[in-house]
Design an enzyme around this catalytic site. Structure first.
Site, mmCIF file in Angstrom:
data_model
loop_
_atom_site.group_PDB
_atom_site.id
_atom_site.type_symbol
_atom_site.label_atom_id
_atom_site.label_comp_id
_atom_site.label_asym_id
_atom_site.label_seq_id
_atom_site.Cartn_x
_atom_site.Cartn_y
_atom_site.Cartn_z
ATOM 1 N N ASP A 30 0.854 -1.195 0.000
ATOM 2 C CA ASP A 30 0.000 0.000 0.000
ATOM 3 C C ASP A 30 0.891 1.246 0.000
ATOM 4 O O ASP A 30 1.907 1.309 0.702
ATOM 5 C CB ASP A 30 -0.913 -0.008 1.229
ATOM 6 C CG ASP A 30 -2.055 0.993 1.094
ATOM 7 O OD1 ASP A 30 -3.213 0.539 1.001
ATOM 8 O OD2 ASP A 30 -1.794 2.213 1.073
ATOM 9 N N ILE A 31 0.510 2.243 -0.787
ATOM 10 C CA ILE A 31 1.314 3.454 -0.923
ATOM 11 C C ILE A 31 1.278 4.308 0.359
ATOM 12 O O ILE A 31 2.164 5.140 0.579
ATOM 13 C CB ILE A 31 0.812 4.265 -2.151
ATOM 14 C CG1 ILE A 31 1.903 5.150 -2.704
ATOM 15 C CG2 ILE A 31 -0.441 5.052 -1.838
ATOM 16 C CD1 ILE A 31 1.585 5.733 -4.081
ATOM 17 N N ASN A 86 -12.835 -3.024 2.553
ATOM 18 C CA ASN A 86 -13.834 -1.983 2.732
ATOM 19 C C ASN A 86 -14.785 -2.031 1.546
ATOM 20 O O ASN A 86 -14.345 -1.975 0.400
ATOM 21 C CB ASN A 86 -13.156 -0.606 2.809
ATOM 22 C CG ASN A 86 -12.224 -0.508 4.004
ATOM 23 O OD1 ASN A 86 -12.539 -0.997 5.078
ATOM 24 N ND2 ASN A 86 -11.066 0.102 3.809
ATOM 25 N N GLY A 92 -15.529 3.459 3.682
ATOM 26 C CA GLY A 92 -14.219 4.039 3.396
ATOM 27 C C GLY A 92 -13.557 3.519 2.142
ATOM 28 O O GLY A 92 -12.374 3.796 1.910
ATOM 29 N N GLN A 93 -14.303 2.773 1.320
ATOM 30 C CA GLN A 93 -13.689 2.299 0.068
ATOM 31 C C GLN A 93 -13.412 3.496 -0.841
ATOM 32 O O GLN A 93 -14.307 4.307 -1.109
ATOM 33 C CB GLN A 93 -14.608 1.295 -0.645
ATOM 34 C CG GLN A 93 -13.954 0.699 -1.892
ATOM 35 C CD GLN A 93 -14.809 -0.369 -2.578
ATOM 36 O OE1 GLN A 93 -15.957 -0.613 -2.188
ATOM 37 N NE2 GLN A 93 -14.247 -0.993 -3.598
ATOM 38 N N SER A 94 -12.174 3.605 -1.278
ATOM 39 C CA SER A 94 -11.795 4.730 -2.146
ATOM 40 C C SER A 94 -11.373 4.274 -3.536
ATOM 41 O O SER A 94 -11.397 5.063 -4.474
ATOM 42 C CB SER A 94 -10.671 5.552 -1.498
ATOM 43 O OG SER A 94 -9.526 4.755 -1.299
ATOM 44 N N HIS A 99 -10.303 -5.221 -3.357
ATOM 45 C CA HIS A 99 -8.982 -5.438 -2.768
ATOM 46 C C HIS A 99 -9.143 -5.777 -1.304
ATOM 47 O O HIS A 99 -10.093 -5.342 -0.644
ATOM 48 C CB HIS A 99 -8.083 -4.207 -2.940
ATOM 49 C CG HIS A 99 -8.680 -2.932 -2.431
ATOM 50 N ND1 HIS A 99 -9.606 -2.219 -3.150
ATOM 51 C CD2 HIS A 99 -8.484 -2.251 -1.273
ATOM 52 C CE1 HIS A 99 -9.955 -1.139 -2.463
ATOM 53 N NE2 HIS A 99 -9.305 -1.143 -1.315
ATOM 54 N N HIS A 101 -7.014 -5.560 2.275
ATOM 55 C CA HIS A 101 -5.869 -5.027 2.999
ATOM 56 C C HIS A 101 -5.338 -6.127 3.916
ATOM 57 O O HIS A 101 -6.097 -6.690 4.711
ATOM 58 C CB HIS A 101 -6.275 -3.845 3.889
ATOM 59 C CG HIS A 101 -6.848 -2.669 3.151
ATOM 60 N ND1 HIS A 101 -6.115 -1.518 2.927
ATOM 61 C CD2 HIS A 101 -8.067 -2.445 2.611
ATOM 62 C CE1 HIS A 101 -6.873 -0.634 2.285
ATOM 63 N NE2 HIS A 101 -8.065 -1.172 2.085
HETATM 64 P P1 5GP Z 1 -9.674 1.596 0.249
HETATM 65 O O1 5GP Z 1 -9.683 2.986 0.837
HETATM 66 O O2 5GP Z 1 -10.392 1.579 -1.082
HETATM 67 O O3 5GP Z 1 -10.131 0.518 1.168
HETATM 68 O O4 5GP Z 1 -8.154 1.267 -0.022
HETATM 69 C C1 5GP Z 1 -7.439 1.799 -1.095
HETATM 70 C C2 5GP Z 1 -5.986 1.735 -0.728
HETATM 71 O O5 5GP Z 1 -5.240 1.960 -1.907
HETATM 72 C C3 5GP Z 1 -5.555 2.799 0.279
HETATM 73 O O6 5GP Z 1 -5.039 2.164 1.445
HETATM 74 C C4 5GP Z 1 -4.495 3.602 -0.467
HETATM 75 O O7 5GP Z 1 -3.428 3.983 0.354
HETATM 76 C C5 5GP Z 1 -4.080 2.657 -1.560
HETATM 77 N N1 5GP Z 1 -3.632 3.330 -2.765
HETATM 78 C C6 5GP Z 1 -4.227 4.383 -3.390
HETATM 79 N N2 5GP Z 1 -3.550 4.714 -4.505
HETATM 80 C C7 5GP Z 1 -2.501 3.842 -4.584
HETATM 81 C C8 5GP Z 1 -1.437 3.692 -5.531
HETATM 82 O O8 5GP Z 1 -1.311 4.407 -6.526
HETATM 83 N N3 5GP Z 1 -0.540 2.692 -5.292
HETATM 84 C C9 5GP Z 1 -0.637 1.872 -4.197
HETATM 85 N N4 5GP Z 1 0.293 0.932 -4.055
HETATM 86 N N5 5GP Z 1 -1.635 1.989 -3.298
HETATM 87 C C10 5GP Z 1 -2.553 2.978 -3.488
#
Ligand code: 5GP
Ligand code: ZN
Length: 113
Positions: A30-31, A86, A92-94, A99, A101
């Protein structure tokens, strides 16, 4: 999905720190890590979220979760880790490509909030 971030990562159009790959599954760091170990595990197939899963995806999701287990062992976390997906903006899904975590390397609190 042409405009999906994780499809682009799966196709290597956008670089990532890949820690596991096979024909169907990809795992990468994760970034913005929320724990000492924070990996994302995705099916290469575009599925927007858990809500869009169909019965055809059952084996694929099993492969994703088996990958998480193997990674947790490889990363030395078999004593404790968290695997979470999520689902939906309220959770909180973005990124709307399914995916999971994989978090560990420290004590994790519950409930997550
Ligand atoms: P969500 O918020 O959808 O559950 O998780 C999305 C995850 O993707 C976040 O933890 C965020 O840090 C990660 N993320 C967003 N953009 C990138 C990216 O460009 N590269 C990587 N490796 N992770 C990313
Ligand atoms: Zn996608």
């Amino acid at each position: 999905m042409t405009n999906c971030l994780f499809c682009k990562i799966a196709k290597k159009v956008i670089p990532s720190d890949i820690v596991y790959e096979d024909d169907h599954v990809l795992a990468f760091s994760d970034i913005n890590p929320q724990a000492p170990q924070h990996k994302l595990i995705i099916p290469k197939k575009h599925i927007a979220s858990l809500n869009e899963l169909t019965s055809e995806d059952t084996l694929l999701v099993g492969q994703v979760i088996q990958t998480a287990k193997q990674l947790a062992t490889q990363l030395g976390m078999s004593e404790g880790y968290r695997l979470v997906s999520n689902c939906g903006s309220l959770a909180g899904q973005s990124v709307f490509h399914l995916h999971f975590h994989l978090l560990g390397g420290r004590a994790l609190h519950w409930p997550p909030g």
